[in-house]
Scaffold this motif. Sequence first.
Motif, short mmCIF file in Angstrom:
data_model
loop_
_atom_site.label_atom_id
_atom_site.label_comp_id
_atom_site.label_asym_id
_atom_site.label_seq_id
_atom_site.Cartn_x
_atom_site.Cartn_y
_atom_site.Cartn_z
N GLY A 121 67.41 -14.55 34.25
CA GLY A 121 68.44 -15.38 34.86
C GLY A 121 69.80 -15.24 34.21
N GLY A 122 69.85 -14.52 33.10
CA GLY A 122 71.11 -14.32 32.40
C GLY A 122 71.60 -15.57 31.69
N TYR A 123 70.67 -16.43 31.29
CA TYR A 123 71.04 -17.67 30.63
C TYR A 123 71.31 -17.45 29.15
N ALA A 124 72.16 -18.30 28.60
CA ALA A 124 72.37 -18.35 27.16
C ALA A 124 71.60 -19.55 26.63
N PHE A 125 71.28 -19.52 25.35
CA PHE A 125 70.54 -20.61 24.73
C PHE A 125 71.26 -21.94 24.97
N ALA A 126 72.58 -21.94 24.85
CA ALA A 126 73.37 -23.16 25.00
C ALA A 126 73.32 -23.72 26.41
N ASP A 127 73.04 -22.88 27.40
CA ASP A 127 72.95 -23.36 28.78
C ASP A 127 71.85 -24.41 28.92
N TYR A 128 70.75 -24.18 28.26
CA TYR A 128 69.64 -25.14 28.31
C TYR A 128 70.06 -26.47 27.68
N THR A 129 70.76 -26.40 26.57
CA THR A 129 71.16 -27.62 25.87
C THR A 129 72.18 -28.40 26.69
N LYS A 130 73.15 -27.72 27.26
CA LYS A 130 74.20 -28.40 28.05
C LYS A 130 73.60 -29.21 29.19
#
Length: 151
Positions: A121-130
């Motif tokens: 999905g091209g997600y960054a680790f911080a995307d989950y936290t946000k």
Amino acid sequence: MTLDQAWRAINYRVLLVVACSFGPGKALTNTGLAKFAGVALQSMTSLGNFGFLFMIVLFSSLLTSIVSNSTAVITLYAILRTMKVPGVSMEAMMCCMMLGGSTDYITPIGYQTNLMVYKRGGYAFADYTKVGLGLTILECAVYAGMANIVL
């Protein structure tokens, strides 16, 4: 699908992360951190029934953020099974523990489907936290409220 295609479809990185998460869970017990967490949770009874159940959901969800959901639930179960909290049923505590341990939105680590979509999905680790932090707080309130009312 052929057998060869099925073997190639297995994501071994996901399996490795899940398998490796049992070690930290055992370490939580062996080092005494699980006992410390039990004492901390016991002190949360002063928050009232809703607050205590809220903290169980939050703690299990946060624990799932660093180890797998099954490891988090096994560790927390060892803590909660001996607790006696006036006005809070064992069923309410167990439901809050299981629901919190099965819903990790803060990191891609704790739940297998998070790991599966993380790279593709091209997600960054911080995307989950946000996105996941607010969702986790909301889930804690809903689960604790429902457990407090129904159980």
